[in-house]
Write an enzyme that holds these catalytic residues in place. Structure first.
Site, mmCIF file in Angstrom:
data_model
loop_
_atom_site.group_PDB
_atom_site.id
_atom_site.type_symbol
_atom_site.label_atom_id
_atom_site.label_comp_id
_atom_site.label_asym_id
_atom_site.label_seq_id
_atom_site.Cartn_x
_atom_site.Cartn_y
_atom_site.Cartn_z
ATOM 1 N N CYS A 192 -3.592 7.314 6.073
ATOM 2 C CA CYS A 192 -3.297 6.582 3.979
ATOM 3 C C CYS A 192 -4.855 7.700 3.308
ATOM 4 O O CYS A 192 -4.767 7.462 2.283
ATOM 5 C CB CYS A 192 -3.320 5.963 3.849
ATOM 6 N N GLU B 224 1.267 -0.917 0.079
ATOM 7 C CA GLU B 224 -0.116 0.296 0.013
ATOM 8 C C GLU B 224 1.490 1.319 -0.285
ATOM 9 O O GLU B 224 1.541 1.386 1.163
ATOM 10 C CB GLU B 224 -1.227 -0.033 1.158
#
Length: 481
Positions: free
Chosen positions: A263, A226
């Protein structure tokens, strides 16, 4: 402190020896081990939160909540293991009359083997030593070797110690969990021949480097990274007219949450020109406070990222938060227009980690759609619209750009559930899988088919007496006990 090559080899050998035990463990055993790890973390929460706060300065309230999320993930995966559908058990009975004749085929998913997990800086519990990657890898039946994050080394060591001890005390084999430290050790870990898959949460540059190492091995392994996300938001004029104040408050609260270090932070927000939304946001930002960022590297990168955006001639500063002290990051809102984004996405759509968001003015649907086509892959995308709005074309674009599409609320905050997806097209992630939720387990499993195997030699879950107790598909028919 850096883990030596000799130490890494020892950890890898122990993980390799533990892997068959984890793979063969009955669901009840594996679930018990996962719950034991969760119970141990809860029991040591006071100790762990104090260490985490000293190293990350995230505050006790946030950190206690994160411990709860972490132990909740471990317990969720215990239920996933017990429920059994993650195995994708599938049987086709032999059929001599088929053309061509069909043998008996029995398919299942099984653990890949020892997994490397790289801790994240912004979630020292939930995406770290005992976080979602570790929980899902263990649930899949794999030992784990974790690369500690340099931003919280003492916490990483203590967490690993607690979890490893709890696993062994519950009956799991030695070598179930180990910790390595140092960049060199991390590079060596992802290249070690014992490691069969890796999970990573972090920067685009760091993740890409490890991705290339994993792909460049003599035996390439899957790397689930990620990496970066701008998480686009689209606000329509009708939505501003109907609930502009609430939307402005939601945006400001979301992009400053955790000092902008989530995020899923909304990094780019498309707003109708002259609808008044910018004024609503500008009125709220000056009362917001920043704070210290997680690491020296992130602290240095934040003003550099702002300067990179401001260097574009189309960008203006809309508002600043309260003056920062002691090197803290100060919230900031920037503006530009859709034509500039469409022309220079490499400049205007680069993720900037910290309390900043970019408002993008658009004039009509064509202007908006042209800019949205330039948006890179993201973890989330959000649409704030009203019933009278035709947002079908916008939705079609955002659905291709993100793994989670929101129609209410703001993207910061990710529910840990069976249906959750936390992933997206590159550069959000390196794969199509999720790192949050029950199906995160799929990353660390591989399929295997047994053809015309005697019942006594089949894995227990594929034998007829066990199949009847588990969700499975037989000759195309889904059967649920």
């Amino acid at each position: 402190m850096t883990t030596t090559t000799e130490q890494l080899d020892q950890y890898a050998a122990a993980a390799e020896a533990a892997a068959p035990v984890w793979r063969a463990a009955r669901a009840a055993e594996r679930a018990t081990w996962l719950r034991a790890a969760a119970d141990a973390l809860d029991a040591h929460a006071d100790d762990l939160v104090a260490i985490a706060d000293a190293e990350t300065r995230l505050g006790e309230a946030r950190l206690r909540g994160e411990v709860g999320r972490t132990t909740g993930q471990l317990r969720l995966f215990a239920t996933v293991v017990e429920e059994g559908s993650y195995l994708e058990l599938t049987v086709d009975d032999a059929d001599a009359g088929a053309t061509p004749p069909r043998p008996e085929l029995r398919r299942m998913l099984t653990g890949v083997g020892p997994v490397a997990v790289f801790s994240a800086s912004n979630f020292p519990f939930a995406f770290s030593v005992a976080g979602g990657d570790t929980a899902s890898a263990l649930a899949a039946g794999n030992p784990v070797i974790v690369k500690a994050h340099s931003g919280h080394p003492r916490l990483s060591a203590r967490t690993a110690e607690i979890v490893a001890d709890a696993l062994e005390a519950a009956g799991a084999p030695a070598g179930s969990l180990a910790l390595v430290e140092g960049r060199e050790a991390g590079n060596a870990l992802v290249q070690h021949p014992v490691i069969q898959a890796a999970g990573f949460t972090g920067s685009l540059g760091g993740g890409r480097a490890l991705f290339d190492l994993a792909s460049g091995r003599p035996d390439p392994i899957p790397f689930y990274g990620e990496l970066g996300s701008v998480n686009p938001v689209v606000v329509t004029a009708a939505a501003v007219a109907a609930r502009g104040d609430a939307l402005a408050q939601g945006l400001v609260g979301s992009f400053t949450l955790g000092i902008g270090q989530f995020c899923t932070k909304p990094g780019v927000v498309f707003v109708p020109r002259d609808a008044g939304f910018e004024d609503l946001v500008a009125a709220l930002v000056p009362s917001t406070a920043g704070g210290p960022l997680l690491t020296d590297r992130i602290t240095a990168a934040f003003p550099e990222g702002i300067a990179h955006l401001e260097a574009d001639a189309s960008v203006e500063v809309l508002a600043h938060g309260a003056p920062a002290e002691d090197g803290s990051a100060r919230p900031i809102v920037l503006t530009t227009d859709a034509a500039a984004v469409a022309a220079r996405p490499e400049t205007l759509l680069e993720e900037c980690f910290g309390p900043v968001t970019l408002l993008v003015r658009y004039d009509g649907d064509d202007d908006l759609l042209a800019a949205l086509r330039a948006v890179p892959g993201s973890l989330t995308a959000t649409i704030h619209s009203e019933k009278e709005d035709d947002v079908a074309d916008v939705l079609a674009l955002l659905e291709r750009r993100a793994g989670r599409v929101l129609f209410a609320g703001w993207p910061t905050g990710v529910a840990v559930t069976w249906s959750q997806h936390h992933g997206g097209p590159w550069p959000a992630t390196t794969s199509l899988h999720t790192s949050v939720g029950a199906t995160a387990i799929r990353r660390f499993l591989r399929p295997v088919v047994f053809q015309d195997a005697p019942q006594r030699l089949l894995p227990a879950v594929l034998r007829d007496d066990t199949l009847s107790l588990l969700p499975h598909r037989r000759n195309g028919e889904l059967r649920v006990p």
